[in-house]
Design a protein around this motif. Sequence first.
Motif, mmCIF file in Angstrom:
data_model
loop_
_atom_site.group_PDB
_atom_site.id
_atom_site.type_symbol
_atom_site.label_atom_id
_atom_site.label_comp_id
_atom_site.label_asym_id
_atom_site.label_seq_id
_atom_site.Cartn_x
_atom_site.Cartn_y
_atom_site.Cartn_z
ATOM 1 N N HIS A 111 0.854 -1.190 0.000
ATOM 2 C CA HIS A 111 0.000 0.000 0.000
ATOM 3 C C HIS A 111 0.889 1.239 0.000
ATOM 4 C CE1 HIS A 111 -3.469 -2.551 0.937
ATOM 5 N NE2 HIS A 111 -2.754 -3.100 1.901
ATOM 6 N N THR A 114 -1.480 4.353 4.108
ATOM 7 C CA THR A 114 -2.276 3.647 5.118
ATOM 8 C C THR A 114 -2.550 4.605 6.272
ATOM 9 O OG1 THR A 114 -0.278 2.811 6.191
ATOM 10 C CG2 THR A 114 -1.350 1.355 4.591
ATOM 11 N N ASN A 131 -6.534 0.678 5.085
ATOM 12 C CA ASN A 131 -5.932 1.011 3.793
ATOM 13 C C ASN A 131 -6.486 2.341 3.274
ATOM 14 O OD1 ASN A 131 -8.456 0.566 2.691
ATOM 15 N ND2 ASN A 131 -7.907 -1.344 1.655
#
Length: 549
Positions: A111, A114, A131
């Motif tokens: 990711h 976050t 997320n």
Amino acid sequence: MDAFLLKRIVAELSEGLRGALVSKVSQPQDREIVLTLWTGREELRLLVSAHAELCRIHLTTRRVPNPPSPPRFCQYLRRHLAGMRLAAISVTPFDRLVRMEFFSSRPDAEHDRTTLFAELYGRHANLIYANPDGLILEPLRTISPEESRIREVAPGIPYRPLPKPERTFLPEITPADAERIWSMGWEGLARVLQKEVSGLGQELAHEAAGRGKGGAVDLYAAVRELVRRYEEDDFSPGIGTLPTGKKRLLPFPCPEAGFVDFSPAPSANEAADLYYGETARNHEDAVLRQQIRSRLSALLRKERHKLENVSGDEERLEEGRKGGELGETLKANLASLRKGMAEFRGIPLDPAKTPVENMTRYFQQHKKARRAAEIVRKRKREVSESVYYLESLESQLASASTREDLLAVRQELSASFAPRKQGKKKPVKATGRTVPPQVEEHVFRGYTILLGKNNVGNDRIVKELAAPDDLWLHTQGIPGSHVLIRRTPGKEIPDEVVEEGARLAVFHSKARGSRNVPVFLAEARHVSKFKGAKPGLVRIAKYRTLNVR
């Protein structure tokens, strides 16, 4: 940690940590994580706790050992959060919801952005990692629909903040609200403020109540003053002291809340680290004390139950010993006995056995009881010694005042009563430190008096420090400290010194506060350890008894 102090802490963190690299993640406690951050100039440690009583966020200098294996939440953050940078940190106004946003420019990152939500709401506190789309990646605590009808928390579902409480929001309070709260003041104005107004902690509720005790107008002015200080960042954090000596973390001085002293701190983070460091240590000591107490209580119940069983065996052996006399009676009257008789002169007989077989049965009972008597006596002595030893540890635990004292009791308990593990027994190497022998020295009228502060210290007095002519004292049949009075060769110890030693023996025993307590007095030459004795247990060959009133 209230919303006021939290705002100041978050402002300091935002100023000093923006862009910092998360180099390490650890979870020293069940509901507490520590993020090690590299700012480019120095390494800082950010503590985020969802503990029900100690939920908080601040920079910390305190180091707590990590568990042997990291918990699930820590493992997840190590895989996904470590290596990212802190983009921003913010707090919801007049609330305790902290939002930490992270970003990563690594191409291999799962990711690129976050968010870690820190919900610092006491018993509802939680840490939730999400997320960019707001889906929960991993929570510290998973909450099922059965556990809470308000909100579910689990990986893979959208993150939803806790709903706002159905109370008046602090910055929206009106004169009419102040009038209503004032009219309910018979319950206690500070309590009503906390009950009716959200965003107000206990200490600030007492401060507003103290400033607004003149009426609804004064109460409204006091609350608005708190709102002004929050909105204008008018903080001077520190630690306040109540008349009882208890300390509280404050965003600014609160004299109307009953605080008699206030120690300002250079920053809110330093104030929080100082206050919560001491509070967390005290809490850990209390937990450790309770764990030891629970273990001791369980062992004492077990050993006392054993003692009851052994005492029952003794009673049954007494019946067996009577078999000799009963057998002799039957032997003297064999001519009068017949098979099929159920009793003779009050002696129960087995009708299916012959007179000789009944006689032999009683002689065998007597023989068996004689053989078992010594085994039972030995077993009873061993169990009684275990009970006495555990009671002595219980006394040590009650008088333990420092963490070192608590650890010494735990180490001694673990060494003497190691928990049994299931499965195959493997040789285990002794690790860790041995229990330190704690011996305290007193001087009275020029005479040195040694006092054992734990069982290992008691053993050291008897085995290493005592000279044959020294005087040894201990409460009679009551767990406590061994006391040794040093004797100068060729001189007698005055009675008042002996009495002082006896008083110390009583004071440092389970008989503290009792009257007319018997105390053993013996020359050290007559006090010795015996084979298999647990720490602190001795045999006394010759003694006399003093009574301490």
